[in-house]
Design an enzyme around this catalytic site. Structure first.
Site, PDB file in Angstrom:
ATOM      1  N   ARG A 237       0.844  -1.185   0.000  1.00  0.00           N
ATOM      2  CA  ARG A 237       0.000   0.000   0.000  1.00  0.00           C
ATOM      3  C   ARG A 237       0.887   1.245   0.000  1.00  0.00           C
ATOM      4  O   ARG A 237       1.894   1.301   0.710  1.00  0.00           O
ATOM      5  CB  ARG A 237      -0.936   0.032   1.218  1.00  0.00           C
ATOM      6  CG  ARG A 237      -2.079  -0.969   1.152  1.00  0.00           C
ATOM      7  CD  ARG A 237      -3.070  -0.627   0.053  1.00  0.00           C
ATOM      8  NE  ARG A 237      -4.202  -1.536   0.013  1.00  0.00           N
ATOM      9  CZ  ARG A 237      -4.267  -2.627  -0.736  1.00  0.00           C
ATOM     10  NH1 ARG A 237      -3.218  -2.967  -1.481  1.00  0.00           N
ATOM     11  NH2 ARG A 237      -5.352  -3.374  -0.744  1.00  0.00           N
ATOM     12  N   ASP A 261       5.001  -0.317  -6.753  1.00  0.00           N
ATOM     13  CA  ASP A 261       3.783  -0.677  -7.470  1.00  0.00           C
ATOM     14  C   ASP A 261       2.581   0.051  -6.900  1.00  0.00           C
ATOM     15  O   ASP A 261       1.476  -0.068  -7.418  1.00  0.00           O
ATOM     16  CB  ASP A 261       3.555  -2.189  -7.390  1.00  0.00           C
ATOM     17  CG  ASP A 261       2.387  -2.645  -8.253  1.00  0.00           C
ATOM     18  OD1 ASP A 261       2.339  -2.260  -9.439  1.00  0.00           O
ATOM     19  OD2 ASP A 261       1.516  -3.386  -7.747  1.00  0.00           O
ATOM     20  N   GLU A 266      -2.408   7.339  -5.318  1.00  0.00           N
ATOM     21  CA  GLU A 266      -2.583   6.634  -6.584  1.00  0.00           C
ATOM     22  C   GLU A 266      -4.007   6.670  -7.119  1.00  0.00           C
ATOM     23  O   GLU A 266      -4.229   6.516  -8.326  1.00  0.00           O
ATOM     24  CB  GLU A 266      -2.136   5.184  -6.446  1.00  0.00           C
ATOM     25  CG  GLU A 266      -3.013   4.335  -5.542  1.00  0.00           C
ATOM     26  CD  GLU A 266      -2.542   2.885  -5.503  1.00  0.00           C
ATOM     27  OE1 GLU A 266      -3.345   2.014  -5.866  1.00  0.00           O
ATOM     28  OE2 GLU A 266      -1.396   2.638  -5.105  1.00  0.00           O
ATOM     29  N   HIS A 298       0.008  -0.382  -9.659  1.00  0.00           N
ATOM     30  CA  HIS A 298      -0.727  -1.306  -8.792  1.00  0.00           C
ATOM     31  C   HIS A 298      -1.202  -2.523  -9.588  1.00  0.00           C
ATOM     32  O   HIS A 298      -2.402  -2.820  -9.658  1.00  0.00           O
ATOM     33  CB  HIS A 298      -1.919  -0.600  -8.148  1.00  0.00           C
ATOM     34  CG  HIS A 298      -2.349  -1.250  -6.865  1.00  0.00           C
ATOM     35  ND1 HIS A 298      -2.817  -0.533  -5.789  1.00  0.00           N
ATOM     36  CD2 HIS A 298      -2.382  -2.553  -6.471  1.00  0.00           C
ATOM     37  CE1 HIS A 298      -3.122  -1.357  -4.802  1.00  0.00           C
ATOM     38  NE2 HIS A 298      -2.859  -2.599  -5.199  1.00  0.00           N
TER      39      HIS A 298
END
Length: 336
Positions: A237, A261, A266, A298
């Site tokens: 996260r 990622d 985001e 992600h």
């Protein structure tokens, strides 16, 4: 029953539609939207009893209240994480909430390793050069992971899968978690305090959930403890990492590489095409300028195996709702 799914990815849609058609044989209607759920898009859900949500949807008190007012009774989150859902507000509104408590941990662990290898061996830079027929090796030197130390913060299913791969590389294993995982101990992992893990690890990978106590667990102090040539990977996260502190560390010429990622902000960018827009997120834009940083959107979970398991669990969560029962994925049970 009418069902609506928000934030549906193009490659996910067929999985969802096929699974729901097979499970319910057309008895319940599924509508898939690419739009994310927020205060502006929540009116679309009016009249839908079940709403299938993604990690980038906003489910705060305002949105949940609007869903309840529109007739929604179930929120079925299509992910393990649910930090985007105000569970207390959901309960107050009479909304049942479920999630996907398990899917292929290897999907995320393998992708975390892909990020680690990519930044260590300068693969992005090498590919860009090769496309321009520049085949020099200048600036492409990496290191062997063999015999170095992997620090794994969070040793649940994903962290354990990451540790198994690290052990295959012949790495020394350090870990930190609330409880010691017997499988990780059997791999030779030594559990230490976070401060020691940050200080001694050559590769640090984050696999803890985002909770108040883990928010910015990688902060200025943690980054200062890391080796100057450490590699940091975050596939969990975005809020686990203090982005401003990370940028300051990179500006100072520290850290050999970073693979991200996930990103704190985001939701406004990831899984969307923003290529024709001005990048207004200064922190994200700054991260992109460092040649030893790799940012992906992600996608660590995004394998056929994992998505299939996520969809199957979501179907079961809807089935449990229809049968008025709680299951292992229930976060907030239905009233009555």
């Amino acid at each position: 029953m009418q069902i609506i799914a928000y934030g549906v990815l193009a490659d996910e849609r067929n999985y969802l539609e096929s699974a729901f058609n097979e499970a319910f044989e057309g008895a319940h209607t599924l509508r898939c939207l690419e739009l994310f759920l927020d205060k502006d898009t929540v009116p679309i859900a009016s009249g839908y009893e079940s709403v299938l949500t993604s990690v980038n949807d906003t489910l705060d008190a305002e949105v949940l209240g609007a869903l309840a007012a529109g007739g929604t009774r179930l929120i079925a989150q299509r992910s393990t994480g649910y930090n985007n859902i105000d569970l207390r507000a959901a309960g107050d509104c009479g909304l049942a909430v479920s999630r996907v408590s398990y899917y292929s941990p290897e999907s995320v662990a393998e992708f975390a390793w892909a990020l680690a290898l990519t930044v260590n061996r300068r693969i992005v830079r090498a590919v860009i050069r090769a496309r321009e027929f520049d085949f020099r090796l200048d600036g492409l030197m990496g290191r062997d992971f063999h015999s170095r130390t992997a620090g794994i913060l969070g040793t649940g299913k994903i962290g354990t899968a990451f540790a198994r791969i690290a052990r295959g590389f012949g790495m020394r294993l350090l870990g930190h978690d609330i409880d010691k995982n017997p499988e990780c101990l059997a791999l030779g992992m030594r559990y230490v305090a976070p401060e020691q893990l940050f200080a001694e690890s050559d590769l640090i990978s984050l696999h803890v959930p985002l909770l108040p106590e883990t928010h910015h667990i990688v902060n200025e102090d943690a980054l200062a403890r890391m080796k100057d040539d450490a590699i940091l990977v975050n596939s969990s996260r975005g809020g686990l990492v203090d982005t401003d502190a990370l940028i300051a560390t990179l500006r100072a010429g520290r850290l050999d590489g970073v693979g991200l990622d996930v990103y704190e902000e985001e939701a406004a960018w990831f899984h969307l095409d923003k290529s024709l827009e001005v990048m207004t997120d200064d922190a994200l834009a700054r991260l992109m300028t460092f040649n030893n940083v790799v940012v992906t959107s992600h996608q660590a979970f995004f394998t056929q195996d994992a998505v299939g398991q996520i969809v199957a669990a979501t179907v079961q969560n809807v089935r449990d709702h229809l049968d008025r029962r709680s299951g292992p994925n229930t976060l907030v049970p239905a009233r009555g």
